[in-house]
Write a protein that holds these residues in place. Sequence first.
Motif, PDB file in Angstrom:
ATOM      1  N   SER A  60       0.845  -1.195   0.000  1.00 13.14           N
ATOM      2  CA  SER A  60       0.000   0.000   0.000  1.00 13.14           C
ATOM      3  C   SER A  60       0.882   1.247   0.000  1.00 13.14           C
ATOM      4  O   SER A  60       2.111   1.169   0.063  1.00 13.14           O
ATOM      5  N   CYS A 112      -6.638  -6.027  -3.312  1.00 12.26           N
ATOM      6  CA  CYS A 112      -7.569  -5.364  -4.234  1.00 12.26           C
ATOM      7  C   CYS A 112      -7.430  -6.005  -5.622  1.00 12.26           C
ATOM      8  O   CYS A 112      -6.338  -6.002  -6.205  1.00 12.26           O
ATOM      9  N   GLU A 114      -9.947  -5.340  -8.013  1.00 18.88           N
ATOM     10  CA  GLU A 114     -10.855  -4.586  -8.876  1.00 18.88           C
ATOM     11  C   GLU A 114     -10.239  -3.231  -9.202  1.00 18.88           C
ATOM     12  O   GLU A 114      -9.247  -2.814  -8.602  1.00 18.88           O
ATOM     13  N   ASP A 115     -10.864  -2.528 -10.147  1.00 15.46           N
ATOM     14  CA  ASP A 115     -10.344  -1.223 -10.555  1.00 15.46           C
ATOM     15  C   ASP A 115     -10.695  -0.124  -9.546  1.00 15.46           C
ATOM     16  O   ASP A 115     -10.033   0.910  -9.512  1.00 15.46           O
ATOM     17  N   ARG A 116     -11.716  -0.330  -8.746  1.00 18.29           N
ATOM     18  CA  ARG A 116     -12.090   0.678  -7.760  1.00 18.29           C
ATOM     19  C   ARG A 116     -11.293   0.490  -6.473  1.00 18.29           C
ATOM     20  O   ARG A 116     -10.775  -0.597  -6.173  1.00 18.29           O
ATOM     21  N   THR A 117     -11.197   1.554  -5.692  1.00 21.21           N
ATOM     22  CA  THR A 117     -10.410   1.537  -4.457  1.00 21.21           C
ATOM     23  C   THR A 117     -11.072   0.639  -3.416  1.00 21.21           C
ATOM     24  O   THR A 117     -12.293   0.666  -3.234  1.00 21.21           O
ATOM     25  N   ASP A 119     -11.403  -0.220   0.503  1.00 12.41           N
ATOM     26  CA  ASP A 119     -11.196   0.287   1.856  1.00 12.41           C
ATOM     27  C   ASP A 119     -10.930  -0.881   2.801  1.00 12.41           C
ATOM     28  O   ASP A 119     -11.779  -1.764   2.967  1.00 12.41           O
ATOM     29  N   LYS A 155      -6.262   2.384   2.241  1.00 17.43           N
ATOM     30  CA  LYS A 155      -6.987   2.174   0.992  1.00 17.43           C
ATOM     31  C   LYS A 155      -6.048   1.540  -0.020  1.00 17.43           C
ATOM     32  O   LYS A 155      -4.896   1.959  -0.159  1.00 17.43           O
ATOM     33  N   LEU A 156      -6.558   0.517  -0.712  1.00 18.51           N
ATOM     34  CA  LEU A 156      -5.743  -0.224  -1.682  1.00 18.51           C
ATOM     35  C   LEU A 156      -6.267  -0.009  -3.094  1.00 18.51           C
ATOM     36  O   LEU A 156      -7.479   0.062  -3.307  1.00 18.51           O
ATOM     37  N   ARG A 157      -5.343   0.094  -4.033  1.00 18.07           N
ATOM     38  CA  ARG A 157      -5.686   0.129  -5.451  1.00 18.07           C
ATOM     39  C   ARG A 157      -5.437  -1.253  -6.052  1.00 18.07           C
ATOM     40  O   ARG A 157      -4.889  -2.148  -5.405  1.00 18.07           O
ATOM     41  N   ARG A 158      -5.833  -1.438  -7.282  1.00 22.93           N
ATOM     42  CA  ARG A 158      -5.730  -2.743  -7.940  1.00 22.93           C
ATOM     43  C   ARG A 158      -4.284  -3.271  -7.870  1.00 22.93           C
ATOM     44  O   ARG A 158      -3.327  -2.573  -8.199  1.00 22.93           O
ATOM     45  N   GLN A 160      -2.636  -4.021  -5.166  1.00 18.58           N
ATOM     46  CA  GLN A 160      -2.006  -3.797  -3.868  1.00 18.58           C
ATOM     47  C   GLN A 160      -2.558  -4.782  -2.831  1.00 18.58           C
ATOM     48  O   GLN A 160      -3.715  -5.215  -2.911  1.00 18.58           O
TER      49      GLN A 160
END
Length: 318
Positions: A60, A112, A114-117, A119, A155-158, A160
């Motif tokens: 992250s 993560c 997916e393309d969305r963040t 939580d 918060k993680l992005r795709r 991570q």
Amino acid sequence: MEGKSYQRFPKVKIREMKDDYLKFELRDTDASMANALRRIMIAEVPTIAIDLVEIEVNSSVLNDEFIAHRLGLIPLTSDRAMSMRFSRDCDACDGDGQCEFCSVEFTLRCRCIEDRTLDVTSKDLVTPDHTVVPVDFSDSAGNESNENRGVIIVKLRRGQELRLRAIARKGIGKDHAKWSPAATVSFMYEPDIRINEELMETLTLEEKRSWVESSPTRVFELDPETHQVCVYDAEAYTYDDEVIKKAEAMGKPGLVDITAKEDSFIFTVETTGAVKASQLVIHAIEILKQKLDAVRLSDDTVEADDQFGELGAHLRGG
């Protein structure tokens, strides 16, 4: 007689009580006892909080220390904290602080995809011990709004990922603020307000209205029918002296006499959710009794002074 000591029997009266909020009266005691109770509630009632974090994977944007700090501040239900052992005193694990008697283990595994963040919140912390879990801040209706999905950790992005193991231990707020069960604890002297009715009758209606409105809070009220000034809410008085200054400016000193009852206090207690407000007060009273008993029963005066300072000397009459 000044300096005379006599036994008191403090009384507690509950005014309002919720799980995380309590308002009560403490009577027939003095400020030293009231403040001792307040300080114990803030700093000496034990709770359970995450104290050790082992990061396995963290890709992250937050570094390991930042995440560990955030985990430590997540309030955990601590109903059994009083019966748990301090890790430093646990003989089952030789003070290692990683056994069932003095600790609770949590794991967190999030990735993560997916393309969305994504939580990562306190609800993602998993433990086999269901008596110690992150405090649930969702409303009674169970609605999952953005504010009710738990405390956000990161918060993680795709792509991570965050994997870790955490150990929660018993502690007190005196050692670290993360163990403090209190969000706020305050008390005020109960005000004693007496209006000089004879002097008040010498004022015109406009002067009465002006005097009532000079108070920043609604302490007084002007009856629209009888035009009498009465006390509406004495506890709203903040000891600002505005009404006294207004009366003096009007040439009416002594219009009202406001004093603090030195043996009556109004407490307001709000907790983090780790323990119920009522339990916080009960535990604080138990700890205060233990401290006073330790002073009275101590045969070693020097040892008592080292541990309790001026309080020990005061209780022995020194």
